[in-house]
Design a protein around this motif. Sequence first.
Motif, short mmCIF file in Angstrom:
data_model
loop_
_atom_site.label_atom_id
_atom_site.label_comp_id
_atom_site.label_asym_id
_atom_site.label_seq_id
_atom_site.Cartn_x
_atom_site.Cartn_y
_atom_site.Cartn_z
N ALA A 33 0.52 -1.25 0.08
CA ALA A 33 -0.13 0.09 -0.55
C ALA A 33 1.00 1.11 0.06
N LEU A 35 3.50 2.24 2.03
CA LEU A 35 3.49 2.32 3.16
C LEU A 35 5.16 2.66 3.60
N ASP A 71 0.38 5.98 4.88
CA ASP A 71 -0.78 5.44 4.70
C ASP A 71 -1.44 6.94 5.44
N ASP A 103 -9.13 6.12 -3.39
CA ASP A 103 -8.20 6.04 -2.57
C ASP A 103 -7.62 4.27 -2.81
N VAL A 105 -5.64 2.89 -0.96
CA VAL A 105 -5.18 2.32 0.85
C VAL A 105 -6.82 1.04 1.00
N THR A 106 -7.75 2.48 1.47
CA THR A 106 -8.90 1.89 1.68
C THR A 106 -9.86 1.72 0.24
N SER A 404 -2.77 -2.69 -5.31
CA SER A 404 -2.40 -2.70 -3.19
C SER A 404 -2.84 -3.39 -3.26
N ARG A 465 -0.72 10.92 -1.17
CA ARG A 465 -1.79 9.89 -0.88
C ARG A 465 -2.03 9.19 -2.40
#
Length: 499
Positions: A33, A35, A71, A103, A105-106, A404, A465
């Motif tokens: 992701a 990070l 993140d 997004d 990541v989410t 991701s 982001r």
Amino acid sequence: MAPGRLRGILVLVLQALLVVAVGLPAGFAIAPAFLGPGRPSAASPATPPWQQMPATPGASGGSGGLGPLSDAAPVPSATALAAQLNATLKTDGGGTFTGIVQDAVTGHVLFDRAADEARVPASNMKLLTASAALRVLGPDHRFSTRVVAGPTPGSVVLTGGGDVLLGAGASDPAAVLGHAGLATLAEATVRALQNGAAGATSGDKSGENSGGKSAGTVSVLLDDSLFSGPSLSQAWSPEDVAAGETAPLYPLALNSARFDPAKTTGPRPQDAAMTAAEAFAARLTTAAAAAGLSVAPGVARVGPGAVAGDAKVLAEVQSATVGEQVDLMLQTSDNYLAEVMGRMAAVGAGRAASSEGAIATVMQQLKDLDIPLDGLHAADVSGLAPANQVSARQLTDVVRAMTSGKDTRLRAALDGFPVAGLTGTLGGRYTDAATAGGAGLVRAKTGTLNTVIALSGYVVDADGRLLVFSFVGNGLTPGAANKAALDRSASALAGCGCR
């Protein structure tokens, strides 16, 4: 400032930005992701580090590349983002755009304009094919082109194994196109023949050698029976085939079924396998002459089952990896390579190596990735067919799985996304003031048909982001300036500090 000097400065800036851009996928290898380091501190320069030019160029993944992202970086405000995109995502003339931004990541949706509406995706269809090939075959898999002992003494059989990126010359280990070369294959075949591996030649029935060389004639056969079903899809326009957008599909070809590797437009060979076989026979003739052998003129095609499954392998060359071929397919948007990759994925999945088998394999892999298939219709796996229907949300689901998702094999596709203003099908775009902010930062797969354009990819915004996006235009006015709308929108994402 003179226009020439300004353009020169822009080129230098874009080249430097490419170093940053190619470093992006390296972050995925460290953490799915992106990070890593947190947001820049208040003392940081106005331009965040992931969008600055490096002090010195560095290789991808090296000290000059971009490290993983955090993140904890702020997620853009959906309201602020929509205000920007609604101002940029406008058609020039008829038609409409759908789109979505998430997004990475989410998965949270930040922008949605009819994102579930199924539309013609053009070459964005290749993203689906890339994911299927990487999952079924694996990024490190290679295709073999073999020469095996034929059914009669002195005959050899060139056997296609899925490599359509063969070169006519020597194998080039550093290349993708031409990684396996027919000259290298021919020379290895002659060495095997000198050792009597194919049995007696037609002119030396005793099989005895004189001075280590067989005095006889070698005949060349072609086995291209790996693929099944029609070699051309009925979903393709005959005009597109005639123009060279694709060609009849075979499991071996030179230069992705191009006459000249330097020319990627114009008509293609209509029998790419025989073209490759004749090139091999010519190379074999040259190599055989020094060994006291001759090669019979002409190449004969043999059908399925004509060659024994346990036939002795005389020589073999291997392709570039599937991961490398997928990257080339995405960079150049090669329809022929995409369709072959789909059929080879079908072989890997235990299905028939046909158009139907390729489509079924892609659909199954999407299902296994938990991507909803509502409204999705695949008429081919390259995107050339106007009957394809895919939503912008489904396209971003695939991109998000690559950036991701849990299946790290899909990371291999990330280097293949063209870089805005620099590489592949985006190399000539993002050069004006309205889009230059995305140059070197936006990475996306393009798609273009007569009334269709699409752009799906990923970008790191100004706050660090990672965002994934897809914009798809259908019913557009042919020749209108609609690509600029997509490029402005993607550039808006790159510069977004939208809060």
